[in-house]
Design an enzyme around this catalytic site. Structure first.
Site, mmCIF file in Angstrom:
data_model
loop_
_atom_site.group_PDB
_atom_site.id
_atom_site.type_symbol
_atom_site.label_atom_id
_atom_site.label_comp_id
_atom_site.label_asym_id
_atom_site.label_seq_id
_atom_site.Cartn_x
_atom_site.Cartn_y
_atom_site.Cartn_z
ATOM 1 N N TRP A 185 79.963 35.958 62.980
ATOM 2 C CA TRP A 185 78.936 35.594 62.006
ATOM 3 C C TRP A 185 79.481 34.433 61.201
ATOM 4 O O TRP A 185 80.604 34.509 60.673
ATOM 5 C CB TRP A 185 78.591 36.758 61.063
ATOM 6 C CG TRP A 185 77.714 36.262 59.950
ATOM 7 C CD1 TRP A 185 76.398 35.900 60.036
ATOM 8 C CD2 TRP A 185 78.121 35.973 58.605
ATOM 9 N NE1 TRP A 185 75.962 35.420 58.830
ATOM 10 C CE2 TRP A 185 76.985 35.449 57.928
ATOM 11 C CE3 TRP A 185 79.318 36.104 57.903
ATOM 12 C CZ2 TRP A 185 77.019 35.062 56.593
ATOM 13 C CZ3 TRP A 185 79.353 35.719 56.562
ATOM 14 C CH2 TRP A 185 78.210 35.210 55.919
ATOM 15 N N GLU A 224 75.839 37.192 65.424
ATOM 16 C CA GLU A 224 74.994 37.756 64.362
ATOM 17 C C GLU A 224 74.205 36.688 63.617
ATOM 18 O O GLU A 224 74.774 35.770 63.025
ATOM 19 C CB GLU A 224 75.891 38.510 63.366
ATOM 20 C CG GLU A 224 75.138 39.114 62.187
ATOM 21 C CD GLU A 224 76.069 39.829 61.207
ATOM 22 O OE1 GLU A 224 77.309 39.732 61.363
ATOM 23 O OE2 GLU A 224 75.555 40.463 60.272
ATOM 24 N N ASP A 257 71.949 42.854 62.270
ATOM 25 C CA ASP A 257 72.264 43.373 60.936
ATOM 26 C C ASP A 257 70.919 43.714 60.309
ATOM 27 O O ASP A 257 70.060 42.839 60.157
ATOM 28 C CB ASP A 257 73.015 42.314 60.128
ATOM 29 C CG ASP A 257 73.444 42.835 58.764
ATOM 30 O OD1 ASP A 257 72.600 43.396 58.049
ATOM 31 O OD2 ASP A 257 74.629 42.659 58.407
ATOM 32 N N HIS A 260 69.267 41.510 57.677
ATOM 33 C CA HIS A 260 69.146 40.070 57.928
ATOM 34 C C HIS A 260 67.788 39.602 58.421
ATOM 35 O O HIS A 260 67.694 38.583 59.095
ATOM 36 C CB HIS A 260 70.210 39.646 58.940
ATOM 37 C CG HIS A 260 71.571 39.589 58.356
ATOM 38 N ND1 HIS A 260 72.647 39.039 59.005
ATOM 39 C CD2 HIS A 260 72.047 40.004 57.151
ATOM 40 C CE1 HIS A 260 73.727 39.130 58.249
ATOM 41 N NE2 HIS A 260 73.389 39.718 57.120
ATOM 42 N N HIS A 284 74.748 46.191 62.719
ATOM 43 C CA HIS A 284 75.324 46.282 61.393
ATOM 44 C C HIS A 284 74.292 47.048 60.583
ATOM 45 O O HIS A 284 73.329 46.459 60.089
ATOM 46 C CB HIS A 284 75.551 44.894 60.784
ATOM 47 C CG HIS A 284 76.821 44.248 61.237
ATOM 48 N ND1 HIS A 284 77.252 43.046 60.756
ATOM 49 C CD2 HIS A 284 77.761 44.660 62.116
ATOM 50 C CE1 HIS A 284 78.416 42.737 61.322
ATOM 51 N NE2 HIS A 284 78.733 43.694 62.163
ATOM 52 N N ASP A 292 69.675 41.197 48.264
ATOM 53 C CA ASP A 292 70.936 41.704 48.794
ATOM 54 C C ASP A 292 70.719 42.380 50.146
ATOM 55 O O ASP A 292 69.903 43.277 50.273
ATOM 56 C CB ASP A 292 71.541 42.696 47.802
ATOM 57 C CG ASP A 292 72.839 43.289 48.330
ATOM 58 O OD1 ASP A 292 73.582 42.549 49.008
ATOM 59 O OD2 ASP A 292 73.096 44.478 48.089
ATOM 60 N N ASP A 294 73.078 44.059 51.661
ATOM 61 C CA ASP A 294 74.218 44.946 51.885
ATOM 62 C C ASP A 294 74.300 46.166 50.982
ATOM 63 O O ASP A 294 75.390 46.579 50.602
ATOM 64 C CB ASP A 294 75.515 44.129 51.753
ATOM 65 C CG ASP A 294 75.547 42.959 52.713
ATOM 66 O OD1 ASP A 294 75.557 43.211 53.922
ATOM 67 O OD2 ASP A 294 75.553 41.803 52.251
ATOM 68 N N ASP A 324 77.552 47.804 57.894
ATOM 69 C CA ASP A 324 77.878 46.606 57.119
ATOM 70 C C ASP A 324 77.192 46.638 55.767
ATOM 71 O O ASP A 324 76.040 46.248 55.635
ATOM 72 C CB ASP A 324 77.471 45.341 57.895
ATOM 73 C CG ASP A 324 77.888 44.073 57.147
ATOM 74 O OD1 ASP A 324 78.668 44.186 56.195
ATOM 75 O OD2 ASP A 324 77.424 42.975 57.524
HETATM 76 C C1 RNT Z 1 76.950 38.660 56.259
HETATM 77 C C2 RNT Z 1 77.049 39.362 57.562
HETATM 78 C C3 RNT Z 1 78.433 39.684 58.024
HETATM 79 C C4 RNT Z 1 79.325 40.110 56.912
HETATM 80 C C5 RNT Z 1 80.674 40.553 57.374
HETATM 81 C C6 RNT Z 1 81.630 40.666 56.240
HETATM 82 O O1 RNT Z 1 75.672 38.541 55.820
HETATM 83 O O2 RNT Z 1 76.288 40.502 57.521
HETATM 84 O O3 RNT Z 1 78.367 40.647 59.019
HETATM 85 O O4 RNT Z 1 78.758 41.116 56.179
HETATM 86 O O5 RNT Z 1 81.115 39.728 58.374
HETATM 87 ZN ZN ZN Z 2 76.483 41.955 59.103
#
Ligand code: RNT
Ligand code: ZN
Length: 417
Positions: A185, A224, A257, A260, A284, A292, A294, A324
């Protein structure tokens, strides 16, 4: 938790599921085969051990809950602590910046497998398989563009880094007798309107082609995409379309992810389409909230739908499930455990779905019956099956891990400054 009650509840649940044609023991066995790739970066808000600097590259961890891991020993201790509350055997997903650099600065174009020797040993001793990630962020050459930078010097630096990371992943895979999945990524993008979308994407394609020249047998590459990064809102070089096309052409793995994509886009729906064109997927699993991507994974419809699609596609062996998220606002080990168990709970519910009957209804055009069973299936006693999974794996049943994590916080993490 009273063990006898867990067993009693399981026996009743088993009977109830048998009535809809589901064998709960078979489901538990399949769940046992799900090895989550635990993201090492949840222990320290993606800091790593390269040098003390800011987290850059369109990602950000917010919150300053005390007690984050400060060094390799603490990261390892925290991972083991978290794993002791997560049923089953799992993998560990390392980022390049978590290498064992022995206190010296090793630049990203100088890294090699020797800096991961202690990790490989640790993994073997603790029954973890390793996955890996190159790291484009938090470096003086990160800027807004890495592998797609028009400056050849910078581009070559990141090409070298990524090539070396693939070699490290290959060594990990060879040693552990299980392919190491290496995720790529990069944050490359633009804060404001760019008039050079094609230029950066063609440079990224060229860089990737160079990086992938070496063929390996013990590692798998996955790519990714992202919809946008913080501070890079207007354009992402590695977009979904870019990587889907690239991976289909080069037969690489696509990383999805779940944070994303556009908020109303279903990640679950992508599974069947992609698996017809790429060999495998990497996930992920995360939880997007506003800007956000995450937040800590929870058992919500998005994660449930995703797991159901994997099972409905018969694709558990073609989907690598990683996590993730990084939330610095609550106990990090607790967050680790919540997200991991939530993902497993979702997968269990997917495995307990009365799919055969649902598919028969669908084939017979019985729309009411299909919807009725889908609805009723939601309240079948999957939780009793989950408790049994925890019991069999000798990890705390239900919420009983809360005081255990509080204890570790009182005795260990709260003493860190
Ligand atoms: C970032 C991506 C990636 C990171 C990691 C730390 O938006 O999701 O996967 O979270 O590589
Ligand atoms: Zn990720």
């Amino acid at each position: 938790m009273n063990k006898e009650n867990v067993i009693k509840a399981y026996e009743l649940a088993k009977e109830r599921y048998a009535a809809v044609g589901i064998d709960t023991d078979a489901a538990l066995e399949k769940l046992q085969g799900l090895h989550l790739s635990l993201h090492c970066w949840q222990t320290d808000d993606v800091a790593g051990f390269e040098q003390a600097g800011d987290l850059t590259g369109g990602i950000q961890a917010t919150g300053n809950f005390p007690g984050k891991a400060r060094n390799i020993d603490e990261v390892r201790a925290d991972i083991l602590k978290a794993a002791s509350f997560i049923p089953g055997r799992h993998r560990l997903n390392l980022h390049e910046i978590y290498g064992d650099f022995g206190g010296k600065f090793v630049d990203r174009d100088q890294v090699d497998a020797s800096y991961f020797e202690s990790w490989m040993q640790w993994a073997e001793e603790n029954d973890f398989k390793l996955d890996f990630n190159s790291t484009s962020f938090s470096h003086s050459k990160s800027g807004n563009l890495t592998l797609s930078n028009p400056d050849k010097g910078i581009r070559d630096f990141w090409i070298e880094h990524t090539k070396r990371c693939r070699a490290i992943a290959e060594e990990m895979g060879r040693r552990q007798d299980s392919p190491c999945v290496m995720n790529l990524w990069i944050h490359d993008g633009s804060k404001d309107i760019t008039v050079n979308r094609m230029l950066y994407r063609s440079l990224l394609k060229e860089s990737l082609d160079t990086i992938f020249e070496t063929e390996y047998t013990h590692m798998k590459d996955c790519l990714e995409s992202k919809v946008f990064g913080i501070g890079l809102e207007s354009y992402t070089v590695g977009s979904n379309d870019f990587y889907v096309a690239y991976c289909a052409q080069k037969q690489k793995l696509v990383t999805l992810d779940t944070g994303h994509f556009h908020p109303t886009e279903s990640v679950a729906d992508k599974v069947s389409s992609l698996l017809l064109f790429v060999p495998e997927l990497m996930l992920h699993v995360s939880r997007p909230v506003r800007w956000d991507s995450d937040h800590v994974t929870i058992m919500n419809d998005d994660t449930l739908d995703l797991c159901k699609e994997i099972v409905r596609c018969g694709a558990m062996d073609r989907v690598n499930v990683g996590l993730d998220y990084f939330d610095g606002s609550i106990n990090r080990i607790g967050a680790y455990v919540i997200g991991s168990r939530a993902t497993q709970k979702c997968m269990l519910q997917a495995l307990l779905e009365p799919l055969e009957t649902l598919r028969r209804y669908e084939a017979e055009d019985k729309g009411f019956e299909r919807l009725a069973l889908l609805e009723e299936a939601k309240s079948l006693p999957w939780n009793a099956v989950w408790d049994m999974f925890c019991l069999r794996n000798d990890v705390p049943v239900g919420e009983t891990f809360i005081p255990e994590i509080q204890k570790y916080e009182a005795e260990v993490t709260s003493k860190r400054n």
